[in-house]
Design an enzyme around this catalytic site. Structure first.
Site, PDB file in Angstrom:
ATOM      1  N   LEU A 541     -28.245  30.416  22.596  1.00 65.98           N
ATOM      2  CA  LEU A 541     -27.894  31.535  21.724  1.00 65.98           C
ATOM      3  C   LEU A 541     -27.464  31.070  20.349  1.00 65.98           C
ATOM      4  CD1 LEU A 541     -25.845  33.722  24.235  1.00 65.98           C
ATOM      5  CD2 LEU A 541     -28.214  34.047  23.524  1.00 65.98           C
ATOM      6  N   GLY A 545     -19.101  25.070  16.255  1.00 60.88           N
ATOM      7  CA  GLY A 545     -18.455  23.863  15.783  1.00 60.88           C
ATOM      8  C   GLY A 545     -18.137  22.889  16.891  1.00 60.88           C
ATOM      9  N   PHE A 546     -18.030  23.389  18.139  1.00 67.77           N
ATOM     10  CA  PHE A 546     -17.637  22.530  19.243  1.00 67.77           C
ATOM     11  C   PHE A 546     -18.713  22.414  20.318  1.00 67.77           C
ATOM     12  CE2 PHE A 546     -13.419  24.096  17.763  1.00 67.77           C
ATOM     13  CZ  PHE A 546     -13.033  22.894  17.188  1.00 67.77           C
ATOM     14  N   GLY A 547     -19.921  22.889  20.035  1.00 66.80           N
ATOM     15  CA  GLY A 547     -20.964  22.778  21.031  1.00 66.80           C
ATOM     16  C   GLY A 547     -21.913  23.956  20.981  1.00 66.80           C
ATOM     17  N   VAL A 549     -23.946  27.444  22.777  1.00 63.61           N
ATOM     18  CA  VAL A 549     -23.735  28.609  23.632  1.00 63.61           C
ATOM     19  C   VAL A 549     -25.086  29.021  24.207  1.00 63.61           C
ATOM     20  CG1 VAL A 549     -22.901  30.978  23.775  1.00 63.61           C
ATOM     21  CG2 VAL A 549     -21.794  29.361  22.227  1.00 63.61           C
ATOM     22  N   LYS A 563     -20.372  28.740  27.078  1.00 65.56           N
ATOM     23  CA  LYS A 563     -19.992  27.887  25.953  1.00 65.56           C
ATOM     24  C   LYS A 563     -19.844  26.463  26.491  1.00 65.56           C
ATOM     25  CE  LYS A 563     -16.295  27.312  22.513  1.00 65.56           C
ATOM     26  NZ  LYS A 563     -15.029  27.878  22.008  1.00 65.56           N
ATOM     27  N   ASP A 660      -8.521  31.562  13.520  1.00 64.20           N
ATOM     28  CA  ASP A 660      -9.900  31.302  13.125  1.00 64.20           C
ATOM     29  C   ASP A 660     -10.732  32.577  13.221  1.00 64.20           C
ATOM     30  OD1 ASP A 660     -11.960  29.783  12.138  1.00 64.20           O
ATOM     31  OD2 ASP A 660     -12.531  28.912  14.052  1.00 64.20           O
TER      32      ASP A 660
END
Length: 854
Positions: A541, A545-547, A549, A563, A660
């Site tokens: 999808l 920033g961290f991986g 989805v 995620k 955030d």
């Protein structure tokens, strides 16, 4: 007589004439939009069980209420079961009830001003008000009798009484709660009193009686038949049936009556007594069928931690076997509130369990719950974790099902002669040997020891073999250089993971609670792999920033979003745990729902509900898609984000600062309803905490408030700033940039502020929006956005004020001041000063993970 006097006379004459017509045409159980209910009129339910009308016990204040038509109390007063305006009484008998032009129920006072309203937001074509034989006052469309489609109902707003069919508990989707609160003075003053009966849905849900917010009585958790602390709560055939319901959407207690000729109600008296009352036809009186607190042992935490209260003992407070009084002097003086301490410290692996029977389970608001485990699995899990203090079945039906584990002190235990439940309390082995193990013979103990030795030896052999196999497997993987990625893991790893997640809070020196009071499903890695087609690109999808989805579909057919955190991402195990802890505790329609998680070797994954329309930024900033966001949808998105943020800041069990908030973290469901996501950087605040300082600034430029970006100071006002940026982006369809550029081009905040000062604010609106929007509504949203991005945090409104300003055309709004900018020059600076600036650039989508604050 002057013009003002004529107007007053005309208004009074119209009121009297309308009242006269209403008296002539008023039906028995229904009120229409053309009718009024005055203080001398009543509605009666179809079978004359309940009446709706105004009552006064002092002849100085009047209340709209529902009461039993044919019953009365011992003083001959009405048996009132619901009061609408309990805290806003009429001061004069000339008031009335009507259905307003907006479809709300409204009580109008003598000055023709609304005194109370039902406040539903849906518009209705032809609403009618009806009093049902259940005692439920409902507002519905004239031709609609489906209870699920009622526009409003009194059952959703209990006062001091729970009637059959009413729910006491929580709707976890909306975050709404139903509880009962006593009158200030019984039969005299129905205003909100000091005592309330509320359900706590955390851990294993149970209900508490409060006095001014302090717990004074606990029902115990539901055990499948009754509440653990109410052994006399037995269902009566064809009479009262008790129900406790819990799932991911709702948690509530209710009861029903099989015999329609029986009247029964649960209420909280003004003196703090919870009462189950039934009407006895033969004596024409209300009988107190059950009540609490009824004795010393019903008092909450009467005997302190690890103490047992027993009314058949003297003194009533005893220590759990293997424990001794913590304060012997106070204990001897019959004060057991300090509780008990262990005789022998635990040694973990050699500890054993004391089997206690017929007890009220300890408080369960911060326990681990697994409804699929049996008692043996539950005991194994508890024994294998040094932090576990006790375990029990959740329900006693069908021989016992489910697992509840305590990881802290055991509070508010009570011993019963019969009833109650079985509880297994962790003790040092020597203490269990000293007191015996609940009738287990020495021979049985010896047999158990032999079996234990055999099992341990077998386990050791299997462990060695497992290590060898695992070593060979890892070596093969290394040789193949990762081509054959490891997918398997022993099934027991799920238990080990849960143990680590649940009990780690007792080993960490942290002020934040861990997952010890949550029930979170754990997904097997193979299940996620199959659901996402081995994390294929066509299922991807997006990239965060961290991986990445991925979209997935479980075997049951449910769509999910996974995620998958990158092994090299900046989000480590702490951020992962933080996101799990926060999201699973939060229940609101505008927050994304976490379905579960998976941790396997170095893989960390979160499983969310799938959002069909993905993230807001994917539509808002796409020229081909943004036209699908008309103004009505954009305004709905703005209001939804505001409600979600209000819940985080004010209405949730914890005050949450997101830190955030941005367009890519707003997900849209099938109907384009917004849901706030990504809580990896969120922080929990104490209820009295207003701000905090950090040396680790996280977030996204363009959305970060000045005080946070420059000084590391964050608060609820930091999120308000981010929300203001979002509002202006949604209106304009343009991204905000974190800096000014050297060519005098303003970022979105500067551009919006310039248009506002020039009184051309509506020029900000996205050109792709057609002309169907309301100029006043857009103008109001722009003003709210600018108020939220003001430079000084103290000038920004709270989210409660924001929601009010967005929802009301008449709410007064201050004029905004100069907006804040994270970095770069101020718009008032001269050209010469700007020429000294370094060139700036857009960083709207860059997530900051580490900055040193000044």
């Amino acid at each position: 007589m002057g013009e003002g006097g004529s107007t007053t006379l005309l208004t009074f004459s119209l009121f009297c004439f309308t009242t006269f017509l209403s008296t002539l045409s008023l039906s028995t159980d229904t009120l229409t939009t053309s009718q009024l209910l005055t203080t001398n009129q009543t509605l009666s339910s179809r079978n004359a069980i309940f009446q709706l009308g105004f009552f006064s016990s002092t002849n100085s204040t009047w209340y709209l209420a529902i009461w039993y038509k044919t019953t009365h109390d011992e003083d001959g007063d009405k048996t009132v079961v619901w009061v609408a305006n309990r805290d806003t009484p009429l001061e004069n008998p000339t008031g009335f009830l009507k259905i307003s032009n907006q479809g709300n129920l409204v009580i109008i006072d003598q000055s023709q001003k609304p005194l109370w309203s039902s406040n539903q937001t849906t518009t209705n074509e032809n609403p009618v008000l009806q009093l049902l034989d259940s005692g439920n006052l409902v507002l519905r469309e004239a031709n609609e009798n489906d209870p699920t489609k009622f526009l409003w109902q009194s059952f959703d707003y209990p006062t001091d009484t729970l009637l059959p069919g009413m729910k006491l508990g929580w709707n976890l989707d909306t975050g709404s709660e139903k509880h009962i609160t006593s009158w200030r003075v019984t039969n005299q003053d129905p205003s909100s009193g000091d005592f309330s009966f509320k359900l706590d849905y955390r851990g294993l849900p149970e209900i508490f009686l409060y006095n001014k917010g302090e717990r004074i009585y606990r029902s115990g958790p539901w055990n499948g038949e009754r509440f653990s602390g109410v052994p006399e709560m037995q269902p009566v055939t064809d009479s009262i049936k008790f129900t406790f319901f819990v799932d991911q959407h709702e948690v509530y207690y209710t009861f029903s009556i099989g015999n329609q000729s029986l009247f029964s109600r649960l209420c909280v008296s003004s003196v703090g007594e919870l009462q189950r009352l039934t009407w006895i036809q033969s004596t024409q009186a209300w009988n107190k069928f059950w009540y609490a607190p009824k004795d010393q042992c019903d008092i909450y935490k009467e005997c302190g931690p690890y103490g047992i209260c027993d009314t058949n003992a003297s003194p009533v407070c005893q220590c759990v076997r293997g424990f001794r009084p913590k304060n012997p002097q106070a204990w001897n003086l019959r004060d057991g509130s300090d509780g008990c301490v262990r005789n022998t410290e635990l040694e973990c692996g050699s500890d054993r369990f004391l089997h206690m029977r017929n007890v009220k389970l300890p408080e369960t608001t911060s326990v681990f719950v697994n409804r699929s485990m049996d008692l043996t699995e539950c005991g194994d899990l508890c024994h294998g974790n040094c932090s576990c203090t006790a375990y029990a079945n959740i329900e006693i039906t069908n021989g016992g099902t489910g697992c509840v584990i305590w990881v802290s002190e055991l509070l508010d235990i009570r011993q019963y002669p019969a009833g109650g439940q079985d509880l297994y309390v962790r003790l040092a082995a020597s203490d269990v040997d000293d007191i015996g193990f609940e009738g287990v013979s020495d021979k049985a103990n010896n047999t158990a020891k032999v079996v234990g030795i055999i099992v341990c030896a077998a386990a050791f052999i299997l462990l060695v073999l497992g290590i060898c196999i695992l070593w060979k497997k890892r070596k093969l993987q290394w040789i193949l250089k990762g081509k054959s990625e490891h997918r398997g893991f022993p099934e027991r790893s799920q238990d080990l993971l849960m143990n680590e997640v649940v009990f780690s809070s007792n080993r960490e020196q942290s002020s934040e609670r861990n997952l010890d009071d949550l029930e979170l499903p754990l997904f097997d890695f193979n299940t996620i792999t199959v659901a996402t087609n081995n994390f294929s690109e066509e299922h991807k999808l997006g990239q965060g920033g961290f991986g990445s989805v991925y979209k997935g579909r479980l075997m049951e057919g449910q769509d999910i979003a996974v995620k998958r955190l990158s092994k090299n991402s900046g989000q480590g195990i702490e951020e992962f745990k933080n996101e799990v802890k926060l999201i699973v505790k939060l229940q609101h329609r505008n927050l994304v729902r976490l379905l579960g998680c998976s941790i396997q070797m170095d893989e960390k994954m979160l499983v969310y509900e799938y959002m069909e329309n993905r993230s807001l930024d994917a539509i808002l900033f796409d020229k081909a898609k943004r036209s699908s966001l008309d103004w009505k949808r954009r305004f709905n998105i703005i209001c939804g984000i505001a409600r979600g943020l209000l819940y985080l800041h004010h209405d949730s069990r914890f005050r949450i600062i997101h830190r955030d908030l941005k367009a890519s973290n707003i997900l849209l469901d099938r109907e384009m309803n917004p849901k706030i996501s990504d809580f990896g950087m969120a922080r929990i605040f104490g209820t009295d905490q207003t701000e905090a300082n950090t040396m680790r600034v996280v977030g996204t430029y363009g959305y970060m408030s000045p005080e946070y970006a420059m000084d590391g100071i964050f608060s609820v006002k930091s999120d308000v700033f981010s929300f203001g940026v979002l509002v202006l982006e949604i209106i304009s369809g343009k991204k905000n940039r974190g800096f000014y550029s050297v060519n005098k081009e303003l970022n979105l905040l500067g551009h919006a502020w310039k248009l506002w000062k020039e009184e051309n604010a509506l020029e900000l609106i996205d050109s792709s929006i057609d002309n169907s929007y309301s100029p006043s509504e857009v103008h109001r949203c722009i003003q709210v956005g600018l108020l939220c991005v003001q430079e000084r945090a103290e000038d920004r409104p709270t989210m409660s004020s924001v929601v009010l300003m967005l929802s009301s055309d008449t709410a007064s709004m201050p004029q905004p001041k100069n907006p804040g900018f994270c970095l770069g020059r101020n718009p008032t600076e001269t050209d010469s000063s700007s020429s000294k600036q370094d060139e700036s650039f857009t960083v709207n989508q860059v997530t900051v993970t580490m900055l040193d604050a000044r």
